[in-house]
Design a protein around this motif. Structure first.
Motif, PDB file in Angstrom:
ATOM      1  N   GLU A   1      -7.094   2.967   9.862  1.00 12.19           N
ATOM      2  CA  GLU A   1      -8.414   3.423  10.765  1.00 12.19           C
ATOM      3  C   GLU A   1      -9.214   2.720  10.853  1.00 12.19           C
ATOM      4  OE1 GLU A   1      -8.711   6.808  10.530  1.00 12.19           O
ATOM      5  OE2 GLU A   1      -6.030   7.304  10.869  1.00 12.19           O
ATOM      6  N   LYS A   2      -9.878   2.489   9.862  1.00 10.25           N
ATOM      7  CA  LYS A   2     -10.827   1.875   8.753  1.00 10.25           C
ATOM      8  C   LYS A   2     -11.026  -0.441  10.511  1.00 10.25           C
ATOM      9  CE  LYS A   2     -12.224   2.917   4.019  1.00 10.25           C
ATOM     10  NZ  LYS A   2     -11.957   2.252   3.192  1.00 10.25           N
TER      11      LYS A   2
ATOM     12  N   HIS B   1      -9.286   1.214  14.034  1.00 13.49           N
ATOM     13  CA  HIS B   1     -10.465   2.037  14.200  1.00 13.49           C
ATOM     14  C   HIS B   1      -9.011   2.901  15.552  1.00 13.49           C
ATOM     15  CE1 HIS B   1     -13.437   0.039  12.971  1.00 13.49           C
ATOM     16  NE2 HIS B   1     -13.076  -1.019  13.821  1.00 13.49           N
TER      17      HIS B   1
ATOM     18  N   SER C   1      -5.606   5.725  14.690  1.00 13.41           N
ATOM     19  CA  SER C   1      -4.372   5.661  14.154  1.00 13.41           C
ATOM     20  C   SER C   1      -3.648   4.282  14.247  1.00 13.41           C
ATOM     21  CB  SER C   1      -3.465   7.028  14.196  1.00 13.41           C
ATOM     22  OG  SER C   1      -2.975   6.694  15.634  1.00 13.41           O
TER      23      SER C   1
ATOM     24  N   ARG D   1       0.617  -1.183   0.048  1.00 15.26           N
ATOM     25  CA  ARG D   1       0.244   0.297  -0.249  1.00 15.26           C
ATOM     26  C   ARG D   1       0.742   1.226  -0.285  1.00 15.26           C
ATOM     27  NH1 ARG D   1      -2.128  -4.325   2.603  1.00 15.26           N
ATOM     28  NH2 ARG D   1      -4.856  -4.214   2.911  1.00 15.26           N
TER      29      ARG D   1
ATOM     30  N   ALA E   1      -0.237   6.644   2.293  1.00 14.56           N
ATOM     31  CA  ALA E   1      -2.112   7.565   2.418  1.00 14.56           C
ATOM     32  C   ALA E   1      -2.989   5.626   2.836  1.00 14.56           C
ATOM     33  CB  ALA E   1      -2.471   7.965   1.616  1.00 14.56           C
ATOM     34  N   THR E   2      -2.913   4.844   1.779  1.00 17.88           N
ATOM     35  CA  THR E   2      -3.908   4.088   2.135  1.00 17.88           C
ATOM     36  C   THR E   2      -3.666   3.384   3.270  1.00 17.88           C
ATOM     37  OG1 THR E   2      -3.574   3.899  -0.742  1.00 17.88           O
ATOM     38  CG2 THR E   2      -5.097   1.434   0.587  1.00 17.88           C
TER      39      THR E   2
ATOM     40  N   LYS F   1      -2.636   3.941   6.095  1.00 15.86           N
ATOM     41  CA  LYS F   1      -3.210   4.626   7.582  1.00 15.86           C
ATOM     42  C   LYS F   1      -4.640   4.882   6.943  1.00 15.86           C
ATOM     43  CE  LYS F   1       0.645   7.812   8.096  1.00 15.86           C
ATOM     44  NZ  LYS F   1       0.813   9.343   7.622  1.00 15.86           N
ATOM     45  N   ARG F   2      -5.449   4.425   5.886  1.00 18.03           N
ATOM     46  CA  ARG F   2      -7.385   4.661   5.965  1.00 18.03           C
ATOM     47  C   ARG F   2      -7.186   3.353   6.000  1.00 18.03           C
ATOM     48  NH1 ARG F   2      -6.833   7.070   1.167  1.00 18.03           N
ATOM     49  NH2 ARG F   2      -6.858   4.961   0.514  1.00 18.03           N
ATOM     50  N   ASP F   3      -7.448   2.425   5.347  1.00 18.26           N
ATOM     51  CA  ASP F   3      -7.411   0.645   5.812  1.00 18.26           C
ATOM     52  C   ASP F   3      -6.771   0.937   6.981  1.00 18.26           C
ATOM     53  OD1 ASP F   3      -7.571   1.149   2.950  1.00 18.26           O
ATOM     54  OD2 ASP F   3      -6.265  -0.542   2.408  1.00 18.26           O
TER      55      ASP F   3
END
Length: 268
Positions: free
Chosen positions: A208-209, A212, A214, A198, A201-202, A204-206
């Motif tokens: 947190e999904k 839940h 950082s 990844r 940015a991807t 970090k986004r994945d």
């Protein structure tokens, strides 16, 4: 711990010498490394198993792997080793020159222990005069020594062909499983992102999904939980645990531990 008293040689052929025990160094291996242990003992741990490298041992560490290094000098002596770094461009050039084709990705151990061989031993002996050698033109000599190293590896360990000429990048993998297995490695977030296939940015986004929170906050808490278990249930010392769980220094570990658990790790 100490800094190396010496770390010299050509840019891709490094000579290391330590007076005292050291666990320093990045825990991400970006390029293939052929290593020879001259004196002392090197302990490598890839999170699955530990490898012990003693004087006279040859090891091959795969690129894009995580590993912890523990360098132990002999009694009243120095830790000494030689490392040859085989970068991707050098290996691609070798493929073109000698007609090798790129190999498919092979899932294998992070470290390969090589059997002793006269060709390997002779090669290491041939490197010793280069310890103090860095005049103009030495890059051409280094290129020849790297090419020689690859030829010898292929001659003595033909199975390494599939590893040496695998130029693929890490694919997108299960982030949750990877992080739960490798949280204790002290590397930057960009390394974790790269190894899970990844962008940062991807990642970090994945992340947190899934978790839940950082990545930095999760890593801190996960490492502290592991440290708490090792101290309380296994009786390990904080001075040993902070490195084992991915912290850079004891003071930061102690502060974070007390903040979370309300008691200093030394008093647990």
């Amino acid at each position: 711990m100490s800094q190396p008293t010496e770390d010299r040689g050509l840019s891709q052929i490094a000579y290391s010498c330590y007076h005292s025990r050291s666990r320093e160094g990045e825990q991400f291996v970006p390029e293939h490394v052929l290593s020879y242990q001259i004196a002392g003992t090197l302990f490598l741990n890839d999170g699955v198993r530990e490898y012990v490298c003693k004087p006279g041992d040859f090891t091959f560490s795969k690129r894009n792997t995580l590993a912890k290094f523990n360098k132990q000098p002999p009694e009243n002596g120095d830790f000494k080793s030689i490392s040859i770094y085989l970068d991707q461009q050098t290996l691609r050039n070798f493929c073109m020159e000698f007609g090798y084709e790129a190999a498919s990705h092979q899932a294998d151990n992070a470290v390969v222990t090589l059997k002793p061989h006269t060709l390997l031993a002779s090669y290491i002996d041939s490197l010793l005069p280069y310890q103090e050698f860095s005049p103009p033109g030495s890059q051409q000599l280094m290129a020849l020594k790297l090419k020689e190293a690859i030829l010898i590896l292929l001659q003595t360990n033909p199975g390494l062909k599939q590893i040496l000429f695998d130029f693929s990048e890490p694919g997108k993998i299960d982030l949750e499983g990877f992080m739960n297995q490798n949280f204790h490695f002290n590397v930057q977030l960009k390394r974790f992102a790269y190894l899970t296939g990844r962008s940062l940015a991807t990642f970090k986004r994945d992340f947190e999904k899934i978790f839940h929170q950082s990545p930095r906050r999760w890593l801190l808490h996960r490492r502290l939980q592991a440290a708490h278990y090792l101290i309380k249930e296994q009786g390990k010392a904080p001075s040993e645990v902070y490195l084992e769980t991915g912290f850079e220094d004891l003071s930061h570990f102690s502060y974070a531990f007390k903040k979370l658990y309300g008691v200093a790790p030394s008093r647990l």
